[in-house]
Design an enzyme around this catalytic site. Structure first.
Site, mmCIF file in Angstrom:
data_model
loop_
_atom_site.group_PDB
_atom_site.id
_atom_site.type_symbol
_atom_site.label_atom_id
_atom_site.label_comp_id
_atom_site.label_asym_id
_atom_site.label_seq_id
_atom_site.Cartn_x
_atom_site.Cartn_y
_atom_site.Cartn_z
ATOM 1 N N HIS A 203 0.802 -1.228 0.000
ATOM 2 C CA HIS A 203 0.000 0.000 0.000
ATOM 3 C C HIS A 203 0.836 1.280 0.000
ATOM 4 O O HIS A 203 0.308 2.371 -0.103
ATOM 5 C CB HIS A 203 -0.927 0.020 1.221
ATOM 6 C CG HIS A 203 -0.192 0.319 2.500
ATOM 7 N ND1 HIS A 203 0.432 -0.660 3.230
ATOM 8 C CD2 HIS A 203 0.044 1.483 3.158
ATOM 9 C CE1 HIS A 203 1.021 -0.118 4.286
ATOM 10 N NE2 HIS A 203 0.805 1.186 4.268
HETATM 11 C C1 UD1 Z 1 -0.893 5.966 5.734
HETATM 12 C C2 UD1 Z 1 0.528 6.276 6.170
HETATM 13 C C3 UD1 Z 1 1.374 5.016 6.080
HETATM 14 C C4 UD1 Z 1 0.733 3.872 6.835
HETATM 15 C C5 UD1 Z 1 -0.684 3.684 6.355
HETATM 16 C C6 UD1 Z 1 -1.389 2.592 7.112
HETATM 17 C C7 UD1 Z 1 1.209 8.576 5.645
HETATM 18 C C8 UD1 Z 1 2.135 9.396 4.830
HETATM 19 N N1 UD1 Z 1 1.159 7.281 5.306
HETATM 20 O O1 UD1 Z 1 -0.863 5.644 4.346
HETATM 21 O O2 UD1 Z 1 2.638 5.275 6.634
HETATM 22 O O3 UD1 Z 1 1.472 2.700 6.621
HETATM 23 O O4 UD1 Z 1 -1.407 4.912 6.513
HETATM 24 O O5 UD1 Z 1 -2.470 2.100 6.377
HETATM 25 O O6 UD1 Z 1 0.575 9.081 6.540
HETATM 26 N N2 UD1 Z 1 -8.229 5.740 1.486
HETATM 27 C C9 UD1 Z 1 -9.544 5.348 1.490
HETATM 28 N N3 UD1 Z 1 -10.129 5.128 2.705
HETATM 29 C C10 UD1 Z 1 -9.473 5.284 3.867
HETATM 30 C C11 UD1 Z 1 -8.130 5.692 3.829
HETATM 31 C C12 UD1 Z 1 -7.517 5.910 2.636
HETATM 32 O O7 UD1 Z 1 -10.184 5.198 0.458
HETATM 33 O O8 UD1 Z 1 -10.057 5.049 4.928
HETATM 34 C C13 UD1 Z 1 -7.559 5.930 0.172
HETATM 35 C C14 UD1 Z 1 -7.712 7.275 -0.421
HETATM 36 O O9 UD1 Z 1 -7.826 7.109 -1.795
HETATM 37 C C15 UD1 Z 1 -6.391 7.955 -0.127
HETATM 38 C C16 UD1 Z 1 -5.422 6.783 -0.127
HETATM 39 O O10 UD1 Z 1 -6.177 5.665 0.329
HETATM 40 O O11 UD1 Z 1 -6.071 8.923 -1.053
HETATM 41 C C17 UD1 Z 1 -4.226 6.962 0.754
HETATM 42 O O12 UD1 Z 1 -4.572 7.346 2.066
HETATM 43 P P1 UD1 Z 1 -3.501 8.151 2.961
HETATM 44 O O13 UD1 Z 1 -4.207 8.995 3.937
HETATM 45 O O14 UD1 Z 1 -2.482 8.805 2.094
HETATM 46 O O15 UD1 Z 1 -2.819 7.043 3.809
HETATM 47 P P2 UD1 Z 1 -2.229 5.592 3.491
HETATM 48 O O16 UD1 Z 1 -1.831 5.372 2.094
HETATM 49 O O17 UD1 Z 1 -3.174 4.628 4.105
#
Ligand code: UD1
Length: 358
Positions: A203
């Site tokens: 991820h």
């Molecule tokens: C974040 C952390 C990472 C950690 C991970 C755990 C940062 C920089 N990264 O990454 O270190 O390992 O959490 O999972 O903070 N999204 C959804 N639903 C959700 C959450 C995310 O759809 O509940 C999707 C969205 O499209 C979003 C993407 O996932 O743009 C990424 O979410 P983001 O907040 O960047 O965090 P993670 O990739 O989960």
């Protein structure tokens, strides 16, 4: 005395679950959820299953570009910090929520404690590495899981109020594995026998947001004759679709699932033949269960797992991944145990002393 804990992402809910129990024995606790993770399976389910107290505040920031997300979270917290006037703010790990909480605390001169301080992968292209370095720089109390973390901080000139306390994630595994063995039905649901499958997750932005990297990883997984359980993070689901890899994965040896509960993940990890992952937490969990770990990154902050031979860095490199799936069979001794399951108790007791003397 009032402690304010900041969380926002899945691994932070797991860490909070164990620390909150100890904090609440001695202090009032206010929980702020930034809303970085918001899907039911990424957030709510953990509060429900792990009996974490309901957050007092949810900033609901959701997904956004990194700088904007951090700014929005920090601004949201400033008002809460002014109203609540906590004696100490606790942040966990290395996510955008961690750094935002740290920045808000520092702005108001509130004492800041960082759980999982001193971890370094030495890869500044990863947002997590930048979050770690910046958070450690402004923390007043630094709780390190390992001796290497303490040394990393020393090299950066951070020596005051640095404590090696063990890893709260080990507290969590020890507390939950027995319960998971009793309650989880995941092996039956997926029709899996113990040690008959591989478990894979990916991820990290570095893997998902680059087509070549995600394609290499999925190509490697698809091309082998093994059952592979693949719980799909929302970020990964989005990019599999975008790159037209979703159909290819569906018609393959890969068993896709939605993001799973903590209990189901522990059971799948413990009983896997091998684990392939880019998650930091899963590298440690693999090590704890003595399951060989193939890390889908070129660096790791959990260097002990590699030094002991239980973890191999394969990056998003197809030949390296395939070679490790076939030939990586560690058996050596483990030198690092990430603590004895008492990290949360150690942290609460150090916080107690610090607040009494301040
Ligand atoms: C974040 C952390 C990472 C950690 C991970 C755990 C940062 C920089 N990264 O990454 O270190 O390992 O959490 O999972 O903070 N999204 C959804 N639903 C959700 C959450 C995310 O759809 O509940 C999707 C969205 O499209 C979003 C993407 O996932 O743009 C990424 O979410 P983001 O907040 O960047 O965090 P993670 O990739 O989960």
């Amino acid at each position: 005395m009032k402690i304010l804990s900041v969380v926002g992402t899945r691994p932070q809910f797991i860490k909070l679950a164990v620390l909150s129990r100890e904090i609440r024995k001695r202090f009032d606790e206010v929980i702020v959820h930034t809303g970085q993770h918001y899907d039911y399976d990424m957030s709510r389910i953990f509060f429900k299953n792990m009996e974490i107290p309901e957050p007092d505040y949810n900033l609901g920031v959701g997904s956004a570009e990194r700088d904007k997300q951090i700014k929005k979270m920090a601004e949201g917290m400033e008002k809460i910090f002014m109203d609540e006037k906590p004696d100490l703010v606790v942040v966990f790990g290395d996510t955008n929520s961690t750094l935002a909480g740290a920045m808000a605390a520092s702005k108001f001169g509130i004492q800041l404690a960082h759980v999982e301080a001193g971890m370094r992968s030495f890869d500044k292209t990863m947002p997590e590495e930048v979050n770690r370095i910046k958070t450690d720089k402004i923390s007043d109390i630094l709780f390190c899981p390992t001796g290497i973390a303490v040394k990393n901080l020393k090299k950066e000139g951070i020596i005051k109020n640095v404590f090696k306390v063990g890893d709260v994630m080990i507290d969590s595994i020890k507390l939950n594995i027995g319960i998971a063995e009793k309650n989880s039905r995941i092996l039956g649901q997926l029709k899996l026998k113990k040690k008959s499958y591989l478990l894979a997750t990916a991820h990290r932005a570095g893997n998902t947001d680059t087509k070549a990297n995600l394609s290499n990883i999925m190509d490697a997984l698809i091309s082998i004759n093994e059952k592979i359980v693949f719980p799909v993070h929302p970020r990964t689901a989005k990019y599999l679709k975008l790159y037209n890899l979703d159909k290819k994965v569906k018609n393959s040896n890969i068993i896709e699932t939605k993001p799973l509960s903590y209990a189901d993940m522990l059971i799948l990890e413990k009983n896997a033949k091998k684990i392939l992952t880019d998650s930091g937490g899963m590298q440690k969990e693999a090590y704890f269960f003595k399951v060989p770990c193939i890390t889908l990154r070129d660096s790791t902050e959990w260097t002990e797992t590699v030094n002991d031979g239980w973890n191999i860095l394969a990056g998003a490199n197809k030949p390296k991944i395939l070679d490790a799936i076939k030939n990586f069979n560690p058996k050596g001794k483990q030198s690092e145990h990430y603590g004895d399951g008492n990290a949360s108790r150690n942290i609460a007791s150090i916080i107690n002393k610090a607040l009494i003397s301040s």
